[in-house]
Design an enzyme around this catalytic site. Structure first.
Site, PDB file in Angstrom:
ATOM      1  N   ARG A 212       0.834  -1.214   0.000  1.00 13.90           N
ATOM      2  CA  ARG A 212       0.000   0.000   0.000  1.00 13.90           C
ATOM      3  C   ARG A 212       0.866   1.262   0.000  1.00 13.90           C
ATOM      4  O   ARG A 212       0.430   2.328  -0.394  1.00 13.90           O
ATOM      5  CB  ARG A 212      -0.920  -0.032   1.233  1.00 13.90           C
ATOM      6  N   LYS A 227      11.226  -0.917   6.222  1.00 17.26           N
ATOM      7  CA  LYS A 227      11.593  -1.485   7.532  1.00 17.26           C
ATOM      8  C   LYS A 227      10.381  -2.258   8.043  1.00 17.26           C
ATOM      9  O   LYS A 227       9.454  -1.699   8.625  1.00 17.26           O
ATOM     10  CB  LYS A 227      11.940  -0.343   8.483  1.00 17.26           C
ATOM     11  N   SER A 229       8.305  -5.095  10.396  1.00 16.54           N
ATOM     12  CA  SER A 229       8.376  -5.437  11.821  1.00 16.54           C
ATOM     13  C   SER A 229       9.331  -6.608  12.030  1.00 16.54           C
ATOM     14  O   SER A 229       9.404  -7.517  11.204  1.00 16.54           O
ATOM     15  CB  SER A 229       6.985  -5.809  12.321  1.00 16.54           C
ATOM     16  N   GLY A 280       1.524   1.918  12.203  1.00 14.91           N
ATOM     17  CA  GLY A 280       1.841   1.274  13.481  1.00 14.91           C
ATOM     18  C   GLY A 280       1.172   2.006  14.621  1.00 14.91           C
ATOM     19  O   GLY A 280       0.148   2.671  14.434  1.00 14.91           O
ATOM     20  N   THR A 282       0.273   4.566  17.714  1.00 12.42           N
ATOM     21  CA  THR A 282       0.211   6.028  17.798  1.00 12.42           C
ATOM     22  C   THR A 282       1.461   6.577  18.488  1.00 12.42           C
ATOM     23  O   THR A 282       1.997   7.609  18.073  1.00 12.42           O
ATOM     24  CB  THR A 282      -1.084   6.443  18.533  1.00 12.42           C
ATOM     25  N   VAL A 284       4.618   5.412  18.580  1.00 10.26           N
ATOM     26  CA  VAL A 284       5.777   5.437  17.679  1.00 10.26           C
ATOM     27  C   VAL A 284       5.538   6.476  16.575  1.00 10.26           C
ATOM     28  O   VAL A 284       6.441   7.232  16.208  1.00 10.26           O
ATOM     29  CB  VAL A 284       6.069   4.036  17.092  1.00 10.26           C
ATOM     30  N   GLU A 302      -0.369   6.117   9.518  1.00  9.82           N
ATOM     31  CA  GLU A 302      -1.571   5.284   9.693  1.00  9.82           C
ATOM     32  C   GLU A 302      -1.443   4.674  11.077  1.00  9.82           C
ATOM     33  O   GLU A 302      -0.672   3.731  11.273  1.00  9.82           O
ATOM     34  CB  GLU A 302      -1.627   4.180   8.630  1.00  9.82           C
ATOM     35  N   CYS A 336      -6.158  -2.420  12.944  1.00  7.02           N
ATOM     36  CA  CYS A 336      -6.398  -1.053  13.413  1.00  7.02           C
ATOM     37  C   CYS A 336      -7.847  -0.647  13.238  1.00  7.02           C
ATOM     38  O   CYS A 336      -8.309   0.273  13.885  1.00  7.02           O
ATOM     39  CB  CYS A 336      -5.484  -0.102  12.662  1.00  7.02           C
ATOM     40  N   GLU A 433      -7.075   0.789  22.462  1.00 13.27           N
ATOM     41  CA  GLU A 433      -7.173  -0.358  21.555  1.00 13.27           C
ATOM     42  C   GLU A 433      -6.750  -1.635  22.295  1.00 13.27           C
ATOM     43  O   GLU A 433      -5.617  -1.727  22.754  1.00 13.27           O
ATOM     44  CB  GLU A 433      -6.137  -0.090  20.462  1.00 13.27           C
TER      45      GLU A 433
HETATM   46  P1  NAP Z   1       4.538  -0.518  16.470  1.00 16.51           P
HETATM   47  O1  NAP Z   1       5.077  -1.104  17.686  1.00 16.51           O
HETATM   48  O2  NAP Z   1       4.348   0.955  16.419  1.00 16.51           O
HETATM   49  O3  NAP Z   1       5.480  -1.005  15.282  1.00 16.51           O
HETATM   50  C1  NAP Z   1       5.260  -0.600  13.952  1.00 16.51           C
HETATM   51  C2  NAP Z   1       6.601  -0.549  13.246  1.00 16.51           C
HETATM   52  O4  NAP Z   1       7.393   0.479  13.834  1.00 16.51           O
HETATM   53  C3  NAP Z   1       7.413  -1.829  13.369  1.00 16.51           C
HETATM   54  O5  NAP Z   1       8.141  -2.039  12.184  1.00 16.51           O
HETATM   55  C4  NAP Z   1       8.348  -1.496  14.509  1.00 16.51           C
HETATM   56  O6  NAP Z   1       9.530  -2.253  14.481  1.00 16.51           O
HETATM   57  C5  NAP Z   1       8.648  -0.048  14.213  1.00 16.51           C
HETATM   58  N1  NAP Z   1       9.156   0.717  15.333  1.00 16.51           N
HETATM   59  C6  NAP Z   1       8.991   0.514  16.652  1.00 16.51           C
HETATM   60  N2  NAP Z   1       9.647   1.478  17.354  1.00 16.51           N
HETATM   61  C7  NAP Z   1      10.228   2.300  16.440  1.00 16.51           C
HETATM   62  C8  NAP Z   1      11.033   3.470  16.534  1.00 16.51           C
HETATM   63  N3  NAP Z   1      11.371   4.015  17.697  1.00 16.51           N
HETATM   64  N4  NAP Z   1      11.467   4.046  15.392  1.00 16.51           N
HETATM   65  C9  NAP Z   1      11.146   3.513  14.197  1.00 16.51           C
HETATM   66  N5  NAP Z   1      10.371   2.410  14.044  1.00 16.51           N
HETATM   67  C10 NAP Z   1       9.919   1.819  15.164  1.00 16.51           C
HETATM   68  O7  NAP Z   1       3.119  -1.130  16.080  1.00 16.51           O
HETATM   69  P2  NAP Z   1       2.759  -2.678  15.924  1.00 16.51           P
HETATM   70  O8  NAP Z   1       2.578  -3.223  17.287  1.00 16.51           O
HETATM   71  O9  NAP Z   1       3.696  -3.341  15.003  1.00 16.51           O
HETATM   72  O10 NAP Z   1       1.374  -2.575  15.164  1.00 16.51           O
HETATM   73  C11 NAP Z   1       0.177  -2.417  15.814  1.00 16.51           C
HETATM   74  C12 NAP Z   1      -0.290  -0.989  15.739  1.00 16.51           C
HETATM   75  O11 NAP Z   1      -0.351  -0.582  14.388  1.00 16.51           O
HETATM   76  C13 NAP Z   1      -1.684  -0.830  16.278  1.00 16.51           C
HETATM   77  O12 NAP Z   1      -1.777   0.329  17.064  1.00 16.51           O
HETATM   78  C14 NAP Z   1      -2.538  -0.691  15.025  1.00 16.51           C
HETATM   79  O13 NAP Z   1      -3.731   0.005  15.246  1.00 16.51           O
HETATM   80  C15 NAP Z   1      -1.599   0.033  14.138  1.00 16.51           C
HETATM   81  N6  NAP Z   1      -1.983  -0.183  12.733  1.00 16.51           N
HETATM   82  C16 NAP Z   1      -2.521   0.866  12.060  1.00 16.51           C
HETATM   83  C17 NAP Z   1      -2.934   0.684  10.749  1.00 16.51           C
HETATM   84  C18 NAP Z   1      -3.520   1.839   9.984  1.00 16.51           C
HETATM   85  O14 NAP Z   1      -3.568   1.746   8.762  1.00 16.51           O
HETATM   86  N7  NAP Z   1      -3.969   2.912  10.623  1.00 16.51           N
HETATM   87  C19 NAP Z   1      -2.779  -0.545  10.113  1.00 16.51           C
HETATM   88  C20 NAP Z   1      -2.212  -1.597  10.832  1.00 16.51           C
HETATM   89  C21 NAP Z   1      -1.818  -1.381  12.156  1.00 16.51           C
HETATM   90  P3  NAP Z   1       9.680  -3.615  15.320  1.00 16.51           P
HETATM   91  O15 NAP Z   1       8.414  -4.387  15.162  1.00 16.51           O
HETATM   92  O16 NAP Z   1      10.839  -4.264  14.654  1.00 16.51           O
HETATM   93  O17 NAP Z   1       9.925  -3.203  16.722  1.00 16.51           O
END
Ligand code: NAP
Length: 548
Positions: A212, A227, A229, A280, A282, A284, A302, A336, A433
């Site tokens: 996307r 990058k 996950s 990811g 909110t 981060v 997003e 999400c 969430e």
């Molecule tokens: P996350 O912990 O924020 O991780 C998302 C990505 O950011 C991963 O690749 C993670 O790497 C990376 N990351 C973490 N800390 C970082 C930092 N300090 N600097 C740069 N990158 C960093 O979220 P998640 O747990 O993977 O995903 C769940 C969240 O995503 C939920 O809140 C969900 O609602 C949201 N989401 C939103 C949408 C949308 O379109 N709005 C779609 C899907 C998911 P690592 O995993 O390697 O630590």
């Protein structure tokens, strides 16, 4: 009757043409039979096949070369359903990211100069290869992410469709000619690619969240450093391998993974990276937005949601139950746009709760590779502990467990699909969430109260309404502070045709803008609007045009 018309609007559009209906039926049966054949394959045989195809990659991709971390460090990738280590991938950081940015920057000068038609052909080839390997990619998704195989197949088709859609949109990046205010001038607007893009993606859609972003980026002429996950890098690497096979030039797409904050900081600090696109959490997202300020990068976010699903007294009960079930339990509650709060009007509350509980009870929990499983494991132990803490908080404040409420007998990170009643707005589960298979039911009396409850949150991604009143559906849709609203429909975030509650076939004809308001994000992905995020607008003034 009105309700019926309204609720089936989406589907009737697709079924209007008999040819389209036939195509959908063919696609559906093909997907199901493929999924069935694939399911009969032993996991070990499937892994061997992936290795033979070069699709089980365990190195990062920088400048077209598969590389280990420069210090040799690795991180294990586990199957959440079994705890088994699938493989290890490099734990990369600053140095590898810097090289990936350099290679992306170098590739930009040639990739951006290709004609739109040439870029479109590469993207189309990539799409074809993803589709040719859809079962392989679906298997990888289930293996590292846990979602049921049929749902994973749906994600692959959905994800691939972004590539195909943007292969076409590449040819439609138009500028403008503005009528001049002085006779000797001509005024033009050009649309140009922003440059190198840093794309950071989550684990819950290991392929689609990448395509996307990268689909429109490449289509516009940008290059990217992805990058993924650390929990789900394998799908990203397999997709990158297919991009190479499609002939997308080395450096146009790079994949680094490992130390997330270090990789993120390197992308943010680089003056060569002109755009950060992130999906990811909110928290981060806010850090990235702040970090992008120093180099004034474009940012798309997003982020997380807290979706209300509002069931009015006048709703068709079957439609509301089916829609709420899909909105809540897709990917075991880990999306999400999953309904986080189900707000039910007083007059239908008991009836809805009983029917909903019956439907939830019927869902089979299991390893995503098992036939019939529609609820997989949660991504990791931390996710289960989060669910447990939310339930503990809710019950300590008066909520009652109607169904589930504990770890599943399968062990690992499996959790019983859960329904909570007597939930109020003070409970954590109403405010944040839960990202798991827990459906809290809240009671409301009036339309105004429902709107107030729905909007009383910092999030603003998706909302759902179930009602048979067309005036009400408009009134409430307009009043909801959300980027996406589903009316009598629980699956709105994708351009898909539901085959059953959890299985979807993507339809490339229905691309809609995806994104949130308030603290759920900035910008839109998918659809024609998704292109704008990767384009700069340049004004060109041609002056002093004199008669010869
Ligand atoms: P996350 O912990 O924020 O991780 C998302 C990505 O950011 C991963 O690749 C993670 O790497 C990376 N990351 C973490 N800390 C970082 C930092 N300090 N600097 C740069 N990158 C960093 O979220 P998640 O747990 O993977 O995903 C769940 C969240 O995503 C939920 O809140 C969900 O609602 C949201 N989401 C939103 C949408 C949308 O379109 N709005 C779609 C899907 C998911 P690592 O995993 O390697 O630590």
């Amino acid at each position: 009757m009105a309700m019926h018309r309204l609720g089936l609007h989406f589907r009737s559009f697709c079924y209007r043409s008999p040819q389209l209906g036939f195509l959908i039926a063919r696609l559906a049966s093909l997907a199901l039979s493929l999924a069935r054949n694939w399911m009969s394959m032993e996991p070990q045989a499937a892994i061997t096949r992936l290795k033979e195809l070069g699709l089980l990659r365990s190195q990062g991709l920088i400048g077209g070369k598969w590389l280990d971390a420069y210090d040799g460090k690795t991180v294990q990738v586990q199957n959440p359903a079994t705890g088994e280590v699938i493989t290890s991938v490099p734990c990369m950081g600053r140095r590898e990211t810097t090289d990936a940015i350099t290679s992306s920057y170098d590739a930009f000068s040639s990739w951006s100069k290709l004609t739109a038609t040439e870029r479109s052909k590469y993207l189309r080839k990539w799409y074809d290869l993803i589709i040719a390997h859809k079962e392989d990619l679906a298997f990888l998704i289930t293996l590292e992410q846990g979602k049921p195989l049929k749902e994973a197949l749906g994600e692959v088709i959905y994800g691939a469709n972004f590539i195909e859609f943007y292969a076409e949109e590449a040819k439609r990046v138009y500028g403008d000619i503005i009528p001049p205010t002085l006779g000797d001038r001509r005024l033009f607007v050009l649309k140009q690619p922003v440059g190198v893009v840093g794309a950071i993606t989550p684990w819950n859609f290991p392929l689609a969240m990448i395509t996307r972003k990268v689909g429109p980026a490449l289509a516009c002429g940008c290059t990217a450093v992805i990058k993924p996950s650390e929990f789900t890098p394998l799908t990203a690497l397999a997709a990158a391998e297919l991009a190479l096979q499609a002939g997308i030039p080395p450096g146009a797409l790079n994949v680094v993974m490992g130390n997330a904050p270090e990789i993120g900081d390197t992308l943010l600090e680089s003056r060569q990276v002109r755009k950060i696109t992130f999906t990811g959490s909110t928290n981060v997202g806010k850090k990235l937005m702040a970090g992008a300020a120093n180099t004034v990068k474009k940012v798309s976010l997003e982020l997380g949601g807290n979706a209300p699903c509002i069931v009015f007294d006048d709703a068709d009960l079957d439609v509301a139950v089916k829609g709420s079930l899909a909105a809540k339990f897709r990917n075991t509650g880990q999306t999400c746009v999953c309904a986080n709060r189900i707000l039910v009007q007083d007059g239908i509350y008991e009836k809805f709760a009983d029917a909903f509980a019956k439907a939830v009870k019927n869902m089979q929990v299991g390893n995503g590779l098992t036939e019939g499983a529609v609820q997989g494991p949660l991504i990791n132990e931390a996710a289960v502990q989060k669910v447990e803490s939310f339930i503990k908080d809710a019950t300590s404040k008066g909520a009652k467990i109607m169904l589930g409420g504990r770890r599943h007998s399968l062990g690992m990170t499996f959790y019983e699909p859960t329904i909570l009643t007597h939930v109020n707005e003070e409970m954590l589960i109403s405010r944040e969430e839960v990202f798991g298979p827990v459906a809290p039911l809240l009671r409301f009396r009036t339309e105004e109260e429902a709107i107030h409850m729905a909007n009383d949150t910092n999030a603003g991604l998706a909302a759902y309404i179930f009602t048979s009143s067309i005036p009400r559906s408009w009134r409430v849709s307009e009043a909801l502070e959300y980027g996406l609203v589903g009316i009598n429909e629980g699956i709105i975030s994708t351009e898909v045709i539901p085959i059953n509650t959890f299985i979807y076939i993507s339809m490339y004809i229905l691309c809609c803008p995806f994104g949130g308001v308030k603290q759920s994000g900035l910008g839109r992905e998918g659809s024609k609007y998704g292109m704008d995020e990767y384009l700069e607008t340049k004004y060109v003034c041609l002056g002093n045009i004199k008669d010869e």
